[in-house]
Write an enzyme that holds these catalytic residues in place. Structure first.
Site, PDB file in Angstrom:
ATOM      1  N   SER A  95      10.368  -5.775  -9.891  1.00 57.17           N
ATOM      2  CA  SER A  95      11.756  -5.193 -10.912  1.00 57.17           C
ATOM      3  C   SER A  95      11.986  -6.202 -11.178  1.00 57.17           C
ATOM      4  CB  SER A  95      13.243  -5.408  -9.361  1.00 57.17           C
ATOM      5  OG  SER A  95      14.102  -4.979  -9.932  1.00 57.17           O
ATOM      6  N   TYR A 121      16.053  -7.636  -1.328  1.00 52.86           N
ATOM      7  CA  TYR A 121      15.072  -6.356  -2.271  1.00 52.86           C
ATOM      8  C   TYR A 121      14.384  -7.544  -3.156  1.00 52.86           C
ATOM      9  CZ  TYR A 121      15.141  -3.400  -5.779  1.00 52.86           C
ATOM     10  OH  TYR A 121      14.548  -2.135  -7.097  1.00 52.86           O
TER      11      TYR A 121
HETATM   12  N1  LIG Z   1      15.271   2.945 -11.068  1.00 49.62           N
HETATM   13  C1  LIG Z   1      14.871   1.583 -11.562  1.00 49.62           C
HETATM   14  O1  LIG Z   1      15.535   0.988 -12.760  1.00 49.62           O
HETATM   15  C2  LIG Z   1      14.270   0.545 -11.234  1.00 49.62           C
HETATM   16  C3  LIG Z   1      13.858  -0.901 -11.543  1.00 49.62           C
HETATM   17  C4  LIG Z   1      13.299  -1.632 -10.670  1.00 49.62           C
HETATM   18  C5  LIG Z   1      12.254  -1.446 -10.240  1.00 49.62           C
HETATM   19  N2  LIG Z   1      12.418  -0.102  -9.546  1.00 49.62           N
HETATM   20  C6  LIG Z   1      11.286   0.475  -8.615  1.00 49.62           C
HETATM   21  O2  LIG Z   1      10.336   1.510  -9.045  1.00 49.62           O
HETATM   22  C7  LIG Z   1      10.118   2.052  -7.575  1.00 49.62           C
HETATM   23  C8  LIG Z   1      10.959   3.317  -8.105  1.00 49.62           C
HETATM   24  O3  LIG Z   1      11.960   3.285  -7.065  1.00 49.62           O
HETATM   25  P1  LIG Z   1      12.746   4.668  -7.938  1.00 49.62           P
HETATM   26  O4  LIG Z   1      13.851   4.180  -8.949  1.00 49.62           O
HETATM   27  O5  LIG Z   1      12.046   5.420  -8.366  1.00 49.62           O
HETATM   28  O6  LIG Z   1      13.840   4.615  -6.289  1.00 49.62           O
HETATM   29  P2  LIG Z   1      13.608   6.541  -5.687  1.00 49.62           P
HETATM   30  O7  LIG Z   1      14.680   6.159  -4.776  1.00 49.62           O
HETATM   31  O8  LIG Z   1      13.718   7.586  -6.823  1.00 49.62           O
HETATM   32  O9  LIG Z   1      12.284   6.166  -5.260  1.00 49.62           O
HETATM   33  C9  LIG Z   1      11.713   6.142  -4.352  1.00 49.62           C
HETATM   34  C10 LIG Z   1      10.755   6.541  -3.139  1.00 49.62           C
HETATM   35  O10 LIG Z   1      10.045   5.986  -1.943  1.00 49.62           O
HETATM   36  C11 LIG Z   1      10.580   6.602  -0.894  1.00 49.62           C
HETATM   37  N3  LIG Z   1      10.122   5.311   0.450  1.00 49.62           N
HETATM   38  C12 LIG Z   1      11.113   5.089   0.634  1.00 49.62           C
HETATM   39  N4  LIG Z   1      10.655   3.884   1.776  1.00 49.62           N
HETATM   40  C13 LIG Z   1       9.127   4.927   1.952  1.00 49.62           C
HETATM   41  C14 LIG Z   1       8.597   4.522   3.150  1.00 49.62           C
HETATM   42  N5  LIG Z   1       8.640   2.981   3.459  1.00 49.62           N
HETATM   43  N6  LIG Z   1       7.307   4.740   2.392  1.00 49.62           N
HETATM   44  C15 LIG Z   1       7.227   5.309   1.124  1.00 49.62           C
HETATM   45  N7  LIG Z   1       7.335   5.927   0.812  1.00 49.62           N
HETATM   46  C16 LIG Z   1       8.456   5.377   0.956  1.00 49.62           C
HETATM   47  C17 LIG Z   1      11.230   7.781  -0.932  1.00 49.62           C
HETATM   48  O11 LIG Z   1      11.368   7.997   0.051  1.00 49.62           O
HETATM   49  C18 LIG Z   1      12.014   7.429  -2.769  1.00 49.62           C
HETATM   50  O12 LIG Z   1      11.103   9.061  -2.486  1.00 49.62           O
HETATM   51  C19 LIG Z   1      10.987   0.787  -6.584  1.00 49.62           C
HETATM   52  O13 LIG Z   1       9.761   0.339  -6.102  1.00 49.62           O
HETATM   53  C20 LIG Z   1      11.459   0.215  -7.616  1.00 49.62           C
HETATM   54  O14 LIG Z   1      11.886  -1.089  -6.754  1.00 49.62           O
HETATM   55  C21 LIG Z   1      13.398   1.316 -10.033  1.00 49.62           C
END
Ligand SMILES: NC(=O)c1ccc[n+]([C@@H]2O[C@H](COP(=O)([O-])OP(=O)(O)OC[C@H]3O[C@@H](n4cnc5c(N)ncnc54)[C@H](O)[C@@H]3O)[C@@H](O)[C@H]2O)c1
Length: 323
Positions: free
Chosen positions: A157, A171
């Site tokens: 991220s 984070y």
């Molecule tokens: N949304 C954004 O703008 C953004 C920005 C930077 C980075 N990210 C990264 O993208 C990735 C996905 O994020 P997102 O926005 O889709 O979030 P989200 O919360 O929609 O999805 C994350 C998923 O991970 C699962 N999860 C949580 N703990 C877990 C575990 N212990 N084992 C297995 N699965 C687990 C959750 O149940 C969830 O379904 C993450 O790594 C996040 O750090 C997202």
């Protein structure tokens, strides 16, 4: 013919958000998919076993092949089991997408040990754990004469790289660690034909960004939404595909813009004469260098992304966080 035909992919956190879209996209590109997700809340609490199953069923209904796995990437034994599930269900494992994450955004004085452990446990240890068990499997396959192309796609991220944000101790640290791990694992696994890269999603519309100030509303039904979580999937699929030449790289993705990142780079330097530095001589030499205030850097970034009003509210927001 899909870009991932014949490949077996394990995607963590694939029940929702970005991971879910990656699972659907990978399957449409011909991969057989292990859809991992314990279905937890954004802070890691609770759990719903139906979340992973629903995505696996959607893939199967569309004519693809998928199995659900509800283990936690933060648990060593669960991570081992995920790799085994891929091998048992589909005979091998070629691609790992480490995508799972949770968030507990709290200012430093309010951040409990358990908050830090949960966030770092899922993102940083989870990435290590799943990659570790995959690497052990690949070592065995290599020893047996297998020379198939394999890939890890990590997820980091901007919060850990370009713009660490207040209230994100765990984070940001975990994501910076994932970027470092990406390079370490690329170096280690190169000789086995395993490429390791990372995607760094930016401003993607998921439940994690729902409350981010300035996030533009979703466009009307049917209109193209550049911030939809599916924007990340083609980049992850490309990095996982056998024709991709990259390894050890981190690519940011915002909408349709994909940017290769460069890590910490050496900036200004001072070199002393033969005598050891003293605090006073260092103060003179380093004190003459230009100042780079991380607060100003964050203000500039926020103002560029969210408009000039962000400048006025940042001081107030940080003060509010700390009280
Ligand atoms: N949304 C954004 O703008 C953004 C920005 C930077 C980075 N990210 C990264 O993208 C990735 C996905 O994020 P997102 O926005 O889709 O979030 P989200 O919360 O929609 O999805 C994350 C998923 O991970 C699962 N999860 C949580 N703990 C877990 C575990 N212990 N084992 C297995 N699965 C687990 C959750 O149940 C969830 O379904 C993450 O790594 C996040 O750090 C997202």
């Amino acid at each position: 013919m899909g870009s991932l035909d014949g490949k077996v992919a394990l995607i963590t956190g694939a029940g929702r958000g970005i991971g879910r879209e990656e699972a659907l996209f990978f399957a449409a590109e011909g991969a057989r998919v292990v859809v991992n997700d314990p279905g937890v809340e954004p802070d890691g609490s609770g759990g719903d076993r139906g979340v992973a199953a629903a995505v696996a069923e959607e893939i199967v209904r569309a004519g693809g092949r998928a199995v659900a796995d509800t283990g936690s990437v933060a648990r060593w034994e669960d991570a081992r089991q995920m790799v085994e599930t891929a091998v048992e269900a589909f005979g091998d494992l070629h691609i790992v997408v480490n995508n799972a994450a949770v968030e507990r955004n709290r200012a430093l004085p309010k951040l409990a040990e358990s908050d830090f452990d949960e966030v770092v446990g899922v993102k940083l240890k989870g990435t290590f754990a799943v990659s570790h068990w995959a690497a052990r499997h690949w070592r065995e396959r290599r020893a047996a004469g297998d020379r198939v192309d394999r890939a890890i796609v990590n997820t980091t991220s901007g919060s850990g790289l370009l713009n660490p944000l207040p209230a994100q101790t765990g984070y940001a640290a975990a994501n910076a660690g994932v970027a470092a791990m990406t390079v370490v694992h690329a170096l280690e696994l190169r000789g086995w034909g395993v490429r390791v890269n990372a995607v760094s999603p930016s401003m993607v519309r998921t439940r994690l960004t729902r409350d981010v100030p300035g996030m533009p509303p979703a466009p009307a039904d049917g209109a193209h939404d550049p911030l939809h979580p599916r924007a990340i999937a083609p980049v992850a699929a490309y990095l996982a595909s056998p024709d991709c030449p990259f390894t050890g790289q981190v690519f940011s993705v915002r909408g349709t813009t994909v940017t290769r990142n460069q890590g910490w780079t050496a900036a200004e330097r001072v070199t002393g004469d033969d005598a050891p530095w003293t605090v006073e001589s260092l103060a003179r030499a380093l004190g003459a260098l230009p100042r780079h205030d991380p607060f100003e850097a964050l203000l500039t970034t926020l103002a560029a992304a969210l408009g000039p009003a962000a400048r006025d509210t940042l001081h107030r927001d940080i003060d509010a966080l700390l009280t």
